[in-house]
Design a protein around this motif. Structure first.
Motif, mmCIF file in Angstrom:
data_model
loop_
_atom_site.group_PDB
_atom_site.id
_atom_site.type_symbol
_atom_site.label_atom_id
_atom_site.label_comp_id
_atom_site.label_asym_id
_atom_site.label_seq_id
_atom_site.Cartn_x
_atom_site.Cartn_y
_atom_site.Cartn_z
ATOM 1 N N TYR A 38 0.827 -1.207 0.000
ATOM 2 C CA TYR A 38 0.000 0.000 0.000
ATOM 3 C C TYR A 38 0.867 1.265 0.000
ATOM 4 O O TYR A 38 0.598 2.232 -0.718
ATOM 5 C CB TYR A 38 -0.917 0.018 1.221
ATOM 6 C CG TYR A 38 -2.031 -1.007 1.163
ATOM 7 C CD1 TYR A 38 -2.610 -1.360 -0.062
ATOM 8 C CD2 TYR A 38 -2.528 -1.589 2.321
ATOM 9 C CE1 TYR A 38 -3.633 -2.276 -0.106
ATOM 10 C CE2 TYR A 38 -3.553 -2.515 2.270
ATOM 11 C CZ TYR A 38 -4.099 -2.857 1.050
ATOM 12 O OH TYR A 38 -5.107 -3.786 1.000
ATOM 13 N N TYR A 88 -8.680 3.875 -5.622
ATOM 14 C CA TYR A 88 -8.810 2.436 -5.378
ATOM 15 C C TYR A 88 -9.456 2.165 -4.032
ATOM 16 O O TYR A 88 -10.358 1.333 -3.917
ATOM 17 C CB TYR A 88 -7.419 1.780 -5.461
ATOM 18 C CG TYR A 88 -7.443 0.293 -5.235
ATOM 19 C CD1 TYR A 88 -7.864 -0.603 -6.243
ATOM 20 C CD2 TYR A 88 -7.072 -0.227 -4.008
ATOM 21 C CE1 TYR A 88 -7.898 -1.945 -6.007
ATOM 22 C CE2 TYR A 88 -7.101 -1.586 -3.773
ATOM 23 C CZ TYR A 88 -7.524 -2.446 -4.785
ATOM 24 O OH TYR A 88 -7.565 -3.798 -4.541
ATOM 25 N N LYS A 89 -9.042 2.890 -3.019
ATOM 26 C CA LYS A 89 -9.603 2.707 -1.688
ATOM 27 C C LYS A 89 -11.070 3.122 -1.659
ATOM 28 O O LYS A 89 -11.887 2.514 -0.966
ATOM 29 C CB LYS A 89 -8.821 3.520 -0.646
ATOM 30 C CG LYS A 89 -7.370 3.070 -0.467
ATOM 31 C CD LYS A 89 -7.279 1.646 0.038
ATOM 32 C CE LYS A 89 -7.727 1.540 1.478
ATOM 33 N NZ LYS A 89 -7.609 0.173 2.002
ATOM 34 N N SER A 90 -11.426 4.186 -2.440
ATOM 35 C CA SER A 90 -12.822 4.609 -2.511
ATOM 36 C C SER A 90 -13.674 3.542 -3.164
ATOM 37 O O SER A 90 -14.807 3.279 -2.744
ATOM 38 C CB SER A 90 -12.937 5.923 -3.291
ATOM 39 O OG SER A 90 -12.298 6.962 -2.580
ATOM 40 N N MET A 91 -13.130 2.872 -4.210
ATOM 41 C CA MET A 91 -13.871 1.800 -4.867
ATOM 42 C C MET A 91 -14.135 0.650 -3.887
ATOM 43 O O MET A 91 -15.212 0.060 -3.864
ATOM 44 C CB MET A 91 -13.100 1.271 -6.084
ATOM 45 C CG MET A 91 -12.984 2.271 -7.244
ATOM 46 S SD MET A 91 -14.596 2.787 -7.910
ATOM 47 C CE MET A 91 -14.717 4.431 -7.166
ATOM 48 N N ASP A 92 -13.136 0.320 -3.072
ATOM 49 C CA ASP A 92 -13.324 -0.715 -2.063
ATOM 50 C C ASP A 92 -14.397 -0.312 -1.061
ATOM 51 O O ASP A 92 -15.221 -1.133 -0.631
ATOM 52 C CB ASP A 92 -12.009 -0.969 -1.305
ATOM 53 C CG ASP A 92 -11.101 -1.929 -2.064
ATOM 54 O OD1 ASP A 92 -11.592 -2.585 -3.007
ATOM 55 O OD2 ASP A 92 -9.912 -2.055 -1.706
ATOM 56 N N ALA A 93 -14.385 0.962 -0.701
ATOM 57 C CA ALA A 93 -15.383 1.462 0.246
ATOM 58 C C ALA A 93 -16.777 1.389 -0.347
ATOM 59 O O ALA A 93 -17.738 1.008 0.325
ATOM 60 C CB ALA A 93 -15.047 2.888 0.666
ATOM 61 N N TYR A 94 -16.905 1.783 -1.641
ATOM 62 C CA TYR A 94 -18.204 1.666 -2.303
ATOM 63 C C TYR A 94 -18.684 0.201 -2.327
ATOM 64 O O TYR A 94 -19.860 -0.090 -2.095
ATOM 65 C CB TYR A 94 -18.110 2.187 -3.743
ATOM 66 C CG TYR A 94 -17.820 3.670 -3.859
ATOM 67 C CD1 TYR A 94 -18.184 4.536 -2.817
ATOM 68 C CD2 TYR A 94 -17.210 4.200 -5.006
ATOM 69 C CE1 TYR A 94 -17.931 5.895 -2.927
ATOM 70 C CE2 TYR A 94 -16.959 5.551 -5.112
ATOM 71 C CZ TYR A 94 -17.309 6.414 -4.063
ATOM 72 O OH TYR A 94 -17.053 7.743 -4.161
ATOM 73 N N LYS A 95 -17.733 -0.678 -2.662
ATOM 74 C CA LYS A 95 -18.084 -2.107 -2.772
ATOM 75 C C LYS A 95 -18.565 -2.649 -1.431
ATOM 76 O O LYS A 95 -19.548 -3.384 -1.355
ATOM 77 C CB LYS A 95 -16.863 -2.878 -3.260
ATOM 78 C CG LYS A 95 -17.123 -4.378 -3.450
ATOM 79 C CD LYS A 95 -15.860 -5.059 -3.962
ATOM 80 C CE LYS A 95 -16.085 -6.554 -4.133
ATOM 81 N NZ LYS A 95 -14.864 -7.236 -4.600
ATOM 82 N N GLU A 96 -17.878 -2.296 -0.385
ATOM 83 C CA GLU A 96 -18.250 -2.752 0.940
ATOM 84 C C GLU A 96 -19.572 -2.136 1.404
ATOM 85 O O GLU A 96 -20.362 -2.779 2.092
ATOM 86 C CB GLU A 96 -17.145 -2.422 1.958
ATOM 87 C CG GLU A 96 -15.848 -3.209 1.764
ATOM 88 C CD GLU A 96 -16.041 -4.691 2.010
ATOM 89 O OE1 GLU A 96 -16.882 -5.064 2.856
ATOM 90 O OE2 GLU A 96 -15.358 -5.509 1.340
#
Length: 292
Positions: free
Chosen positions: A240, A254-262
């Motif tokens: 990271y 990338y971290k925002s996409m993970d947050a959206y997914k979660e």
């Protein structure tokens, strides 16, 4: 005429005396020649022999193997003071006619009674040293060997040889039988309880060892897992950090996409946020922050 009759009678008497002077002994017998009830000769080999007629007589003794078979079993006590019924037979034969005659004379019954008495006494002595189990199974052959040895030594004194002594059967009296069964039942119960106790102790020991090994394995696995997780977290942090150093904006994206997914993993998920929130920055404008 009278003279002829006298001569003929004398010849006939002579021939009769001549025939009475000889006797035979076969291989089955021995013989003793008596004169006025006194033993003069002992003959042990088969053949034709001479004796003085009218003065000597011959008595034959059977040299074949004789059997003494008890009609009723003897009641004998073992070392535990338990009574058993022992049924025996004795096989014997005359080995020395001279000794035999001097010891028992012409009375065969006297010889058999002596042998019977010797064997019964030895049976009582030997059984008295041993338990019921020994005389029935374990040491029965040993008892008979010792008995035959002693009986043969005693029989030799009267010119007799013991060919064999056997126990046909050994039975327990009813009272003794019940006592033996109770004792056997008690012994087996005690042995079973002992085995169960030993088995339970072994089972507890095995379970204790297994539980100990289980704890050791789990502890070792937990330590290894923690170590591997630490190593993984360290590697992830390094990756990271490297990614952030190369392109901070992409890392943020990338971290925002993970947050959206979660956050929106299910259709039923609900979030209450201000539409102008920083959380929706990349949702409103994928190029926000200078992304290309």
């Amino acid at each position: 005429m009278n003279r002829l009759i006298t001569i003929a009678a004398a010849v006939l008497l002579g021939l009769f005396a001549f025939f009475l002077s000889f006797f035979t002994v076969d291989e089955k017998h021995s013989a003793v020649v008596f004169q006025f009830s006194e033993a003069k000769r002992i003959i042990q080999k088969p053949g034709i022999y001479f004796k003085v007629p009218f003065l000597q007589e011959v008595k034959r003794f059977d040299r074949r193997i004789q059997t003494i078979d008890e009609s009723t079993p003897a009641r004998i006590q073992t070392s535990e003071k338990m009574n058993v019924l022992a049924d025996t037979y004795i096989k014997w034969q005359i080995a020395d006619v001279e000794k035999y005659y001097k010891a028992v004379g012409l009375n065969e019954l006297k010889a058999t009674e002596r042998l019977r008495s010797t064997v019964n006494k030895m049976l009582r002595d030997e059984f008295g040293k041993r338990t019921v189990q020994d005389v029935i199974t374990g040491k029965r052959d040993e008892v008979m060997r010792e008995l035959r040895k002693v009986a043969d030594a005693d029989a030799e004194a009267i010119g007799v040889r013991i060919v064999d002594v056997r126990l046909k059967r050994v039975e327990l009296e009813t009272a003794t039988l019940n006592s033996v069964y109770e004792r056997m039942r008690s012994e087996r119960k005690t042995e079973a309880n002992k085995l169960r106790s030993e088995g339970a102790a072994q089972a507890d020991k095995i379970r204790g060892d297994a539980d100990k090994q289980k704890e050791i394995v789990l502890a070792d696995a937990y330590n290894k897992a923690q170590s591997m997780m630490g190593e993984g977290d360290a590697k992830a942090a390094a990756i990271y950090a490297a990614a952030y150093g190369k392109n901070p904006e992409f890392y943020a994206f990338y971290k925002s996409m993970d947050a959206y997914k979660e956050s929106f993993g299910k259709k039923s998920d609900v979030m209450v946020l201000d539409p102008s929130s920083e959380f929706f920055k990349y949702m409103k404008n994928p190029r926000a922050g200078g992304a290309k």
